[in-house]
Structure formats: C-alpha cells, structure tokens
Design an enzyme around this catalytic site. Structure first.
Site, PDB file in Angstrom:
ATOM      1  N   CYS A  78       7.459  53.592 112.768  1.00  0.00           N
ATOM      2  CA  CYS A  78       8.905  53.833 112.623  1.00  0.00           C
ATOM      3  C   CYS A  78       9.456  54.693 113.756  1.00  0.00           C
ATOM      4  CB  CYS A  78       9.197  54.466 111.272  1.00  0.00           C
ATOM      5  SG  CYS A  78       8.723  53.410 109.899  1.00  0.00           S
ATOM      6  N   HIS A 106      17.600  51.714 107.806  1.00  0.00           N
ATOM      7  CA  HIS A 106      16.369  51.922 108.571  1.00  0.00           C
ATOM      8  C   HIS A 106      15.775  50.617 109.076  1.00  0.00           C
ATOM      9  CE1 HIS A 106      12.748  53.531 110.094  1.00  0.00           C
ATOM     10  NE2 HIS A 106      12.039  53.650 108.989  1.00  0.00           N
TER      11      HIS A 106
END
Lengths: 488, 399
Positions: B88, B344
């Site tokens: 991420c 996200h």
C-alpha cells in the site's frame, strides 16, 4: 516376550450430540427416535486421519521416549490414495528419515493387522521397536446408520521387547471374504448389508472359532479371559460372540458408543488402550478382535509395568477433553456433506502447491522445525541463512530446532469474519515461544471470546488448507489454547 | 550522512481522479483523469516529461505487470517508465523514484502516477495475496482487517486499556474522517456518521467494525516534479518542495524475534525519526501543521499518532478524544477524509495524500482549506503491523 510398550489416544474435541443428528432426520425416519442418545466424536474441519494420528502418536511418544524404527499407519480414510500417509505422519513427528513405513488399509481390520505385523516384526528381530498408529474419520452419508454410530479418533501404540505393558501370548487370523459393507475405489461412501445377516452369518460364525483357536495357541482357557475388546455397532452382537467363545459376559468391555462412537480401523486399539488404562492389571488376559473380511484375534497379557504407564495421554483424558456440539449443520459443513456457498474468497485455497517447495521445507512445514543460531542462541522460525536477532545477524549459523512441544503464549490476535475459513470467525495472531521464536499462526479449536493476550497455547498438526481442484491437502501447525497439560 | 532531499525538488503539478466505485471506467481512464489534471496544473506539454514511475499493487485484477500500461494509456513519448510495487506504500515509492531522478539531475521533469482498479473483483474488501510459494503453506491466511486488528489486542494489553474505551477512541477516529470526507467532492464516502454508528456497525475483525475500515476504491493520482529553479523558470510561485522522504522496511525482527510487543509500528518510528531529521523538524507536535496518516483502519491511525511522535506514547486515545486531530484541532489529520473516506486505491494512495498536502499548502483546498498550514506530512504504510513498508514524506513552502 514382545508386546505393547506404550499407548496414546486422541479424540477430536468436538462431540456431536446424536440428538442433533436425529432431530434433523426423524421427519423421514421415525425409527431414529430411539437412537438420539449420547454423542460422537467429530473432527474439526481441519482434522483428518493423518492429523489425529499425529496427535495420538505424540501422546504415545510422550509416554515412552523411544525412537521407533518402523511406523505403521492404519486407516480406511487416509487422505492420500497414492502418497504414503505414514510418511506424512513420520515427518510430522520428526522421526528419522532412516525409518521403515507402512500404510495399512482397505479393511476395518487394518488397525489390528498393523499391530500384529508390528508385533511379528519385533518378535522376529526385524525391528527393536515400532509404532502403530490407527486413525479413522469415516465419511458417511447424511442420515446413514454410520453417521450415528461412528466417531472420529486415533490411537497409537509402541511395540517392542523392552518395557512391555501388555505382552503378546498369541494371534490368530481368519481371512473370509464376508462383505458386510464395501467402498469401491473412487467411491465416496460405503454400501452396507443388513445388520441381522452380519450378526448371524458374520460375527457369530467367523469370530468365535478364531478366538478359540487363538486362546488354544496361547494356552489360555476362555473362562480366564479378563477383558474382551471387540467393537461392533450391532447391539449385543459381542455378547453373543463372548458366549459362543466361552468368555464370561463380564469380560465384555465398553465399546465407547455412548461418548465417542466407533472409530473404524482405530477402534479395537482405542478400546484396548481404554482397557489398559482403566481396567487391566498385571496378569490379566485380554482378547482383542478386529473384524472385517475375516477377523484378527490377539491374546495379550498385562504386565507389572502397566501400572507405571502415564494416564494423561490416554483415552479417558481424550474423552474428558470435549466441547459439546449441537449444530448438525456445522457437522454437514465440516464434512463437505452440503453444498455451501463459501463465497469468492474461498477460491484462494485452490492454488497449486509448489511440491518442490513443500519438499525442500518438509521439516519446517510438516515437523515445525525452525532454527537455533549457534552464535547467539536465538531460536527462530523459520530457519534462515541470516539470524533474525538484530544484534547478531550471523550468516549460516543455524541448526535445526523443533518448536513442536515448546511452550508459547499469545502476543496478538483477532477474530476475523472476512477471511474465508470453514469455521468463522478465523482466529489468528502472533504467538511468542517462551524460549524464543515467534510467528503468526492460525488458532484452532477455540471459542469466540476465548483468546486473550498472554494465553498459553500448544501447537497441533492440522490441515492448513485444501486444494479441491487437485485434491491436495496441505498440512501445517496451529495453536490451540493449552487447556490442560495434554488435551488438544 | 547523506545530505538528503530537502528543498531539492518542487511539485510542478498534481492531479487526482474521483475515487470510489468507478463502475464507469477502467484503470486506463483513471490514469488519464489524474494525469490530465496534473499536466494542466503544471502547464507543460507531455513531451517535456523525461521519465515516469508507475505504481500499482495488484496486477492480476488491474493492468498487469510492467511500465507499459502507463506508457500506453498516456501515449508517453517513448520515455523510461518504471513500474514499482511496495504494497500500500507503492504510491510513495513512485513519488520517490521521480523525486530522486530530478534531485540527481538525470531528469528535469519526472512523473509519478499511481492507480488501482479494485472493483473488478466481484466482492467487497481486498483480494487475498498468496505471497509466493512457501508463505501460503504455513502463514495464517489473514485479511487486512484481521492483521491490523491485532494491534488493538496488543495496545490494550500494553497500556491497560479496556475494550470499550479503545472502541470509542477508534470510533472517534472514523467519525472525524467521515466529517472531513463530506467536504471533499472527490471522496468515495461523503456521509457523516455518529459515534454510535461506528460502535454498532457489523464486526469485520475483532474489534474492528465496518466503520473502522477504509473504503475499497478505484482511483488514480499523479504528481509532476522538477527542480525549484525550473519551476520558477516556468512561472511558478508559491512553491511546495519536498522536505523529507523516508522509507523503512521490516527485516523480519517484528515477526520473528521476541522483542516487538505488537502494539506499534517499528518501521514508522524509524522512518519518522529519519524524516524529521532530514526536514530539520525537532518538535513534530509543535511544527507539523497537518498530516495524512495511512488510516487503512482506525486502530492503525490511533497507534500511528504515537509512532509519528505527535502524541506521547500511550496518549493517543486522550488526544483523539480531545479533538486534537479533528479539522478544528491543533494538527488536523485526514483533512481530505483520508483512506477512510477519500478511499484507498492502493497504488494511488501515497500520491493522493501528497495531493491534499499540496492543495492545502497552496491554499487551493476549497471548503476544507485550513488556515495557513506550512508543514504537511504524509504517512503511507504497506503490509501488516508485523511486516511492512513505512513511508513518511514531509512537504512545505520552499525555502
């Protein structure tokens, strides 16, 4: 005299109330109503004949520190048809790779046959000591007699000439192609014949003569038999066998129907272990019968050493370590007897297992063997070329170190409802071993709300996941709360 | 000691797509959407870009491997395109590549673009990763919420916090981000929630409920960077420059050596300390104006406050409940809604965080504009608490 030198037993913790099974099916078969008594041992989704066998063998080898030269694995429900199951068990137990190994199956006699072969090998001097592991998780149709009568379980016995707790007096085997039930290759379920015929033409006609011949070989009068160990799911059939063989009715031992169910190929040996720990004393003659396409009969005699055998890894302890289960749907789901929508996340498990990797890391994956840095002493899992201790980082210093019996505690955990598991929520977290080493692991056999930081855990050998596409079962170790010293 | 990156690179232009369930488009269209805004903002022509760094995490459900998807989608002028992947934190990694290229003098203008198309999987949440051929054979098959939820168990044990108090604090973390997301037209989730909404939401991974988890979104974000000198030559003023850019990666000690207690991010502490040093920040709690935290889960944000030295150790709950990180607080956090509400899209998130800091520093953040921020920080994390990639970037007014 050769004989049994130690034993250990394992029953899965879940015990399904027969009432739950009957309640689900009584609408179709009112005659089931009378069978709603007691409970049967039921595997968690991640248990099979191999995992139960490993646990039973751990208990057995805990009772007797020995290095067997041969391992027998007896089962009619072994997970692999062509990959030796005894080899998986031996690797999980970190037995030497210089070991002989034998799979025995294809009959309910498999357990007694393996025991006889192990005793014969010891008697002939082929091996000084061997271990016999018998384990079964019989797959049955929903609403079948077997579903109610059977249970899942395993037993292990070491066999040799030193430290004998039950010596071999004689054996006799009859091989008769009497087909009370069968399961063709590739078939999922058994097909069985009428119980009255099995009782009258099978048990009553095949077993008593074999017992009499065995007792004759042993030079023991039937009236002196203290314990008759013989499974049967047919009510009072064993009483008839005892009578026909001249064995006192009082010698017929508990078949564990009430609290366990018949554990298939393991059952004669499981009942025997139960007798050894609960009923037998030095000098007692024990007759053990395994029935299936004929019968095996063993005549054993308990020795003085029996009194010193530890109790904590036996059948009584296994029976006591129980979690009542009344959800029959869960049983159906765990045993793949119902087509559940598992969700797309379940597709993840159908990846191809790199067998090259599985082989290279077999001591790690099957044996829970990590490393110990010979420079700084740090224990670590997995074993690596560079030490994990930030103050050390020495290269190529690690020797194998087994974490299987090492005490550990929960460091972090969660109960995850998102990740696919057959038994949600998925409990996993970091565990730290008291003497060093840690890793993130699955927890199994836990209740929601049970896990806490700092809780002691014990490692158990379980199914990690199953590649249904290719039929490959992956095994690894998981943590269970250390509820008692030995119970899984 | 290396001289660091401080004030060597300026942001020339930035862009960010609308985040959300973008059923209407694929990764290619999202890239174009973010890039168009960035290049318009920069006021340059595509032919002036010397090299590009491209970040995506999932390849199988997204655009596949390599740098080609970016080069083809934007019809880049046959320049070098490097695809980077660092979980991420991939977006921060792309940005780092572009920034280092400019700082080295090898490039005058470089592009960092991150994209993730997550909603072509057929189910909610993130797809699982196998992690190679050995890992799936032994490591617990966890999900992101289950991995991060474990922070809560260890944080509670360490600081003797009862479950209800921690639940309430992480609920406040999410309530704050939802309130901020309402004001962001590009945010995925633009609905305010109450503390009770968060507390009573369905459980995902104990103790994280639905509102403790960030949005799973499609989106892209882009940054064009150059030197301050070139930026000025191109007529830019009010320059935002990079003050620090640090990554720290786990080396297996948290997951394999018995010292880490499971309640914090070892790597974030290291990356933050290095970044503050690089940027010349000595008192973060006093000097940082605002920041974007990698709030993949509310508990992540809460413990990270301490790892970034903004809250004292064990003091994050009190700060959160005092509103210290609210939009009206001393150090507003996730003023754009954060991962929680902006969304996200993994490969884009690190650049999306910088996008908000850049807009705020330039006074262009619309309804959510803060008063005179001078130092913005982004914290972009990939992996799990026990094994991760932590990126900390500090940006501010040039000079």
């Amino acid at each position: 005299m050769v004989g049994i030198t130690a034993f250990g037993a394992y029953l899965p913790r879940l015990r399904l109330a027969r009432k739950a099974i009957v309640d689900a099916h009584v609408w179709a078969d009112p005659a089931l109503r009378g069978k709603a008594k007691g409970e049967r041992a039921m595997c968690n989704w991640d248990e099979d004949a191999v995992t139960m066998g490993v646990e039973a063998a751990r208990h057995c080898l805990d009772a007797r520190a020995t290095k067997p030269e041969v391992v027998y694995f007896a089962s009619t429900s072994a997970p692999f048809a062509d990959r030796q199951n005894a080899g998986i068990v031996a690797t999980a137990l970190s037995l030497s790779e210089e070991i002989a190994s034998v799979d025995v199956g294809a009959s309910q006699r498999a357990g007694t046959t393996a025991l006889i072969q192990a005793l014969a090998a010891a008697n002939g001097g082929l091996y000084e000591e061997g271990i016999v592991i018998a384990s079964d998780k019989r797959h049955t149709r929903a609403a079948s007699n077997g579903e109610l009568a059977y249970g899942d379980g395993a037993v292990a016995m070491t066999v040799g000439g030193d430290g004998v707790i039950a010596g071999l007096r004689a054996v006799h085997t009859a091989t008769v192609d009497f087909v009370d039930h069968f399961r063709g290759t590739g078939q999922e379920f058994d097909y069985g014949w009428e119980e009255r015929w099995i009782r009258d033409e099978g048990l009553a006609k095949i077993v008593p003569p074999a017992i009499i011949k065995a007792l004759t070989k042993a030079g023991v009068e039937a009236g002196h038999v203290a314990h008759l160990v013989m499974p049967s799911t047919i009510a009072r059939a064993v009483d008839g066998v005892a009578k026909a063989a001249g064995i006192p009715a009082s010698a017929v031992r508990d078949n564990l129907h009430a609290n366990c169910g018949e554990t298939g190929a393991a059952h004669p040996l499981l009942m025997l272990a139960h007798v050894l720990e609960e009923h037998a004393s030095a000098g007692d003659v024990i007759v053990v019968v395994g029935f299936g396409q004929g019968c095996d009969v063993l005549v054993l005699e308990a020795t003085d050493a029996l009194a010193d055998h530890p109790k904590h890894g036996g059948v009584s302890a296994a029976l006591a370590s129980r979690q009542p289960e009344t959800n029959y749907q869960k049983y159906l789901a765990f045993n793949e007897l119902i087509a559940l929508d598992k969700g797309m996340r379940a597709e993840r498990d159908d990846y191809k297992t790199a067998l090259t990797v599985t082989y290279r890391r077999r001591d790690m994956l099957l044996g829970l063997v990590g490393g110990r840095c010979t420079q700084c002493g740090t224990l670590q899992f997995p074993r690596a070329d560079v030490c994990v201790n930030p103050q050390c980082k020495a290269m190529h210093t690690q020797e194998p170190h087994n974490f299987r019996e090492a005490p550990a505690k929960v460091l972090t955990w969660s109960a995850d409802y998102l990740t696919y598991t057959p038994d949600p929520p998925s409990h996993y977290g970091m565990i730290s071993f008291d003497d060093g080493g840690r890793f993130m692991t699955d927890f199994t056999d836990v209740n929601v709300g049970e896990i806490e930081v700092g809780m002691p855990v014990r490692m158990v050998f379980r199914i990690k996941s199953i590649d249904h596409l290719r039929g490959f079962v992956r095994y690894f170790w998981k943590a269970v709360p250390a509820r008692t010293a030995t119970a899984g | 000691m290396a001289r660091g990156i401080k004030d060597k690179v300026a942001i020339l232009g930035m862009g960010c797509s609308k985040f959300g369930e973008r059923w209407d488009c694929g990764a290619e269209e999202l890239m174009v959407e973010a890039f168009s805004e960035a290049i318009d903002d920069a006021g340059i022509d595509v032919s002036e870009i010397d090299a590009a760094w491209f970040s995506t995490h999932y390849e199988e459900i997204n655009v596949g491997k390599g740098g080609l998807p970016l080069s083809i989608a934007l019809r880049l002028p046959n320049i070098a395109v490097t695809r980077v992947e660092n979980f991420c934190a991939s977006g921060s990694e792309a940005f780092r590549g572009a920034v280092y290229a400019v700082a080295s003098g090898a490039c005058d203008i470089a592009l960092a673009l991150g994209v993730e198309k997550l909603k072509d999987t057929g189910y909610g949440g993130l797809p699982g990763n196998l992690g190679g051929t050995l890992t799936p054979q032994w490591s617990a098959n966890g999900s992101a919420p289950g991995n991060f939820a474990q922070l809560a168990s260890a944080y509670r044990a360490k600081h003797k916090v009862n479950r209800d108090d921690l639940k309430r604090a992480i609920a406040h973390v999410s309530v704050k981000s939802h309130a901020n997301g309402v004001k962001n037209p590009k945010a995925h989730l633009r609905k305010a929630i109450t503390e009770d909404d968060a507390l009573n939401a369905p459980m995902v991974a104990e103790p994280l409920g639905l509102f403790d988890c960030c949005g799973v979104s499609d989106g892209a974000a882009a940054a064009l960077v150059t030197t301050p000198e070139i930026a000025k030559r191109l007529g830019k003023h009010n320059l935002v420059t990079v003050k620090a850019l640090q990554l720290a990666l786990s080396n297996g000690s948290e997951s394999g050596y018995n010292s880490w207690d499971g309640s914090y991010f070892h790597t974030t502490r290291i990356a933050a300390a290095k970044a503050y040093k690089e940027a010349g920040i000595e008192k973060p709690r006093q000097q940082v104006s605002m920041f974007e935290c990698h709030d993949c889960f509310s508990i992540t944000e809460l413990v990270t406050m301490e790892d970034l030295q903004l809250s004292p150790e064990g003091g994050a709950i009190e700060d959160v409940m005092d509103g210290f990180y609210d939009a009206s607080g001393q150090i507003p956090c996730q003023i754009d809604g954060g991962l929680k509400c902006f969304g996200h899209p993994i490969g884009a998130s690190g650049i999306r965080m910088l996008y908000e800091m850049y807009l705020q520093l330039q006074g262009r953040a619309g309804d959510r504009q803060l008063a005179n921020p001078s130092v913005g920080m982004t914290h972009n994390l990939g992996g799990s608490p026990m094994s991760n990639v932590a990126a900390v970037c500090i940006v501010g007014a040039y000079g």
